[in-house]
Design a protein around this motif. Structure first.
Motif, short mmCIF file in Angstrom:
data_model
loop_
_atom_site.label_atom_id
_atom_site.label_comp_id
_atom_site.label_asym_id
_atom_site.label_seq_id
_atom_site.Cartn_x
_atom_site.Cartn_y
_atom_site.Cartn_z
N ARG A 102 -15.67 31.14 -21.70
CA ARG A 102 -16.07 31.63 -23.01
C ARG A 102 -17.16 32.69 -22.86
O ARG A 102 -17.89 32.70 -21.87
N GLN A 103 -17.22 33.54 -23.87
CA GLN A 103 -18.21 34.61 -23.85
C GLN A 103 -18.79 34.77 -25.24
O GLN A 103 -18.07 35.08 -26.19
N ALA A 104 -20.08 34.54 -25.34
CA ALA A 104 -20.81 34.73 -26.58
C ALA A 104 -21.35 36.16 -26.62
O ALA A 104 -21.52 36.80 -25.58
N PRO A 105 -21.65 36.68 -27.81
CA PRO A 105 -22.16 38.05 -27.92
C PRO A 105 -23.42 38.24 -27.08
O PRO A 105 -24.36 37.44 -27.15
N GLY A 106 -23.42 39.29 -26.28
CA GLY A 106 -24.58 39.60 -25.46
C GLY A 106 -24.76 38.75 -24.23
O GLY A 106 -25.76 38.89 -23.52
N LYS A 107 -23.79 37.89 -23.96
CA LYS A 107 -23.90 37.01 -22.79
C LYS A 107 -22.71 37.22 -21.86
O LYS A 107 -21.68 37.77 -22.24
N GLU A 108 -22.89 36.76 -20.62
CA GLU A 108 -21.81 36.86 -19.66
C GLU A 108 -20.75 35.79 -19.95
O GLU A 108 -21.03 34.75 -20.54
N PRO A 142 -23.19 24.87 -32.91
CA PRO A 142 -23.28 26.33 -33.10
C PRO A 142 -23.32 27.09 -31.78
O PRO A 142 -22.78 28.20 -31.70
N GLU A 143 -23.90 26.51 -30.75
CA GLU A 143 -23.98 27.20 -29.46
C GLU A 143 -22.63 27.27 -28.74
O GLU A 143 -22.52 27.91 -27.69
N ASP A 144 -21.62 26.61 -29.28
CA ASP A 144 -20.27 26.74 -28.73
C ASP A 144 -19.56 27.99 -29.25
O ASP A 144 -18.45 28.31 -28.81
N THR A 161 -15.93 29.96 -33.96
CA THR A 161 -17.22 30.11 -34.62
C THR A 161 -17.60 28.78 -35.24
O THR A 161 -16.82 28.19 -36.00
N VAL A 162 -18.79 28.29 -34.88
CA VAL A 162 -19.27 27.00 -35.37
C VAL A 162 -20.52 27.26 -36.22
O VAL A 162 -21.52 27.76 -35.72
N SER A 163 -20.44 26.92 -37.48
CA SER A 163 -21.57 27.13 -38.38
C SER A 163 -22.44 25.88 -38.44
O SER A 163 -21.95 24.76 -38.30
N SER A 164 -23.72 26.08 -38.69
CA SER A 164 -24.65 24.95 -38.73
C SER A 164 -24.77 24.38 -40.14
O SER A 164 -24.26 24.93 -41.09
#
Length: 124
Positions: free
Chosen positions: A38-44, A88-90, A121-124
């Motif tokens: 997986r790749q989150a915005p701005g992360k590897e 949310p961090e997933d 996208t996981v919302s809090s």
């Protein structure tokens, strides 16, 4: 040559579940190690889980252990990622990957083929 197509992503609330699928083309699917990254915005891009061709070996990132389960159905040329208790961090784009001679499941460079990804996208 293997082509991979992911599906099953979406927008969910924290605590919900999703099941991602990765459909593979090619007659030799059962001989490949299959992985999810997986790749989150701005992360590897980071390792999430992987499974060997028999399903007898499964590895998980510490961040998803106990919440995510990888499985495969060689008859359907499909690998799955069941994601429970989402946080949310997933949130990330999730990619399916296939590799022929993978021993270090975490190493992105060992995988030969990649899908285009599916957004979770996981919302809090």
């Amino acid at each position: 040559q293997v082509q991979l197509v992911e599906s099953g992503g979406g927008l969910v609330q924290a605590g919900a579940s999703l099941r991602l699928s990765c459909a593979a083309s090619g007659p030799t699917f059962s001989s490949y190690v299959m992985g999810w990254f997986r790749q989150a915005p701005g992360k590897e891009r980071e390792f999430v889980a992987a499974i060997n061709w028999t399903g007898g070996r499964k590895d998980y990132a510490d961040s998803v252990k106990g919440r995510f389960t990888i499985s495969r159905d060689n008859a359907k040329n499909t690998v799955y990622l069941q994601m429970n208790s989402l946080k949310p961090e997933d949130t990330a784009v999730y990619y399916c990957a296939a590799g022929r001679m993978v021993t270090d499941y975490v190493a992105r460079s060992k995988y030969n083929y990649w899908g285009l990804g599916t957004q979770v996208t996981v919302s809090s």
